[in-house]
Design an enzyme around this catalytic site. Structure first.
Site, short mmCIF file in Angstrom:
data_model
loop_
_atom_site.label_atom_id
_atom_site.label_comp_id
_atom_site.label_asym_id
_atom_site.label_seq_id
_atom_site.Cartn_x
_atom_site.Cartn_y
_atom_site.Cartn_z
N THR A 11 -122.65 49.77 -33.71
CA THR A 11 -124.08 49.83 -33.35
C THR A 11 -124.99 49.71 -34.56
OG1 THR A 11 -124.05 52.25 -33.44
CG2 THR A 11 -123.64 51.22 -31.30
N CYS A 130 -122.67 45.26 -51.92
CA CYS A 130 -123.34 44.00 -51.59
C CYS A 130 -123.85 43.26 -52.82
CB CYS A 130 -124.48 44.25 -50.60
SG CYS A 130 -125.53 45.66 -51.01
N SER A 160 -132.62 46.37 -46.19
CA SER A 160 -131.51 46.42 -45.23
C SER A 160 -130.24 46.95 -45.86
CB SER A 160 -131.26 45.04 -44.63
OG SER A 160 -131.00 44.08 -45.63
N GLY A 161 -130.15 46.89 -47.19
CA GLY A 161 -129.01 47.48 -47.87
C GLY A 161 -128.93 48.99 -47.71
N HIS A 242 -130.48 40.01 -50.95
CA HIS A 242 -130.60 40.53 -52.31
C HIS A 242 -130.75 39.36 -53.29
CE1 HIS A 242 -129.72 44.33 -50.69
NE2 HIS A 242 -128.50 44.54 -51.15
#
Length: 344
Positions: A11, A130, A160-161, A242
């Site tokens: 999710t 990432c 979002s990281g 990024h």
């Protein structure tokens, strides 16, 4: 007959991206199971043109599952990955929990796919940070050509990281500024909207942050322990992708033009560098794409055998979900695992 694949953390941002990429790439799965904590049980998530109902991790039996793509955070992985691996299911983990474990391979398929064979020690494979993933994809072909001595990298990392709550915070703060409402930092230590924050993760004793330490340690493990690397990691008000400003010093002579030719032929890389306004990649163009984009290639006149470049990649894809699926593809393509339903 295909494989049975479980996605833990289905999710979340990365979990949903994993499901999407498994479908996009036609991964040879007969069955895909979406898992999360009990509180998410019954939630529906998309898998291609199908809808999956989330099941509870706590009650799931992994004894007939071949691959578990784990994206539920370090604490969950610490507890569950060894249990899952002990049931014969290979865990590909997106958290930082296992990256520096000497018995767990840390894999970026374009860079060190051969190291994957060591997964049998714990049945766990680690996905890198990432910001590290896109960096080593760019460094690998250059290192092969001229041997890297030192890397100086500054990152410009999207919210979002830090997860969905961080994306929501950027949106909420941006809206608040436009309507003159108060701005309250919650996820970040300072306001992120229309601002930059030179801190990602906690501070260490030497003044660096844990994110910066990760880039150093992981690059050494994945690529070469002899490489010297220093990083400054900055959170920026961008939702996805990024960016990195990279300076690389080599032992052998390598010009920016040589590097451009090498990178154009390297797997997973797309060079966009026309030296005119807009002739470079930005986070906006990288979002939703699989490639690591390289731009602004140029010689560094202040150091012998050194170049600069700009590196951009979708952190939810190559920085997490795509890399995890690519690792699973290596396991399958190299016949390192057998579908247990087939074996039975």
């Amino acid at each position: 007959m295909g494989y049975k694949v479980a996605v833990v953390g289905a999710t979340g941002n990365v979990g949903r991206e994993i499901l999407s990429i498994l479908a996009e790439r036609g991964f040879p799965a007969d069955e895909v199971v979406a898992l999360a904590s009990r509180r998410s049980q019954g939630v529906e998530v998309s898998f291609g043109d199908k809808t999956l109902k989330v099941k509870a991790l706590e009650t799931y039996d992994f004894s007939d599952t071949d691959i578990c793509l784990m994206s539920a955070g370090g604490a969950v992985s610490k507890e569950w990955s060894p249990k899952i691996g002990a049931q014969g299911c290979v865990v590909i983990d997106n958290s930082s929990q296992w990256r520096m474990d000497p018995d767990v391979p840390l894999i970026v398929p374009e860079v060190n796919a051969d190291a994957i064979v060591d997964f049998t020690k714990k049945n766990i494979i680690a996905n890198p940070n990432c910001s590290t993933a896109q960096l080593v994809v760019a460094l690998k072909p250059l290192h092969d050509a001229a041997t890297i001595k030192r890397v100086v990298v500054s990152t410009y990392q999207s919210v979002s990281g830090a997860g969905k709550d961080a994306m929501d915070e950027l949106f909420t703060q941006t809206r608040a500024i436009f309507v003159s409402d108060p701005v309250e930092p919650k996820k970040f230590p300072k306001r992120i909207a229309f601002n930059l924050i030179p801190q990602i993760d906690v501070f260490l004793d030497d003044g660096s942050t844990k994110e910066e330490w990760k880039m150093v340690a992981e690059t050494k493990k994945i690529l070469d322990p002899k490489i010297k690397l220093t990083a400054t990691c900055v959170r920026v008000p961008v939702f996805i992708s990024h960016s990195e400003s990279v300076n690389v010093e080599f032992e052998k002579e390598l010009s920016a033009e040589d590097a451009r030719k090498i990178l154009r032929e390297a797997p997973g890389i797309l060079v966009i560098d026309t030296r005119e306004p807009g002739g470079y990649a930005t986070p906006h163009e990288a979002a939703g794409e699989d490639a690591t984009f390289i731009s602004r290639l140029r010689d560094d006149p202040t150091v012998d055998n050194a170049i600069n470049f700009w590196c951009v990649s979708d952190n939810l894809r190559k920085g997490a979900a795509l890399n995890a699926v690519q690792i699973a593809e290596v396991l399958v393509n190299r016949k390192l695992i057998t579908a247990r339903s087939k074996a039975a």
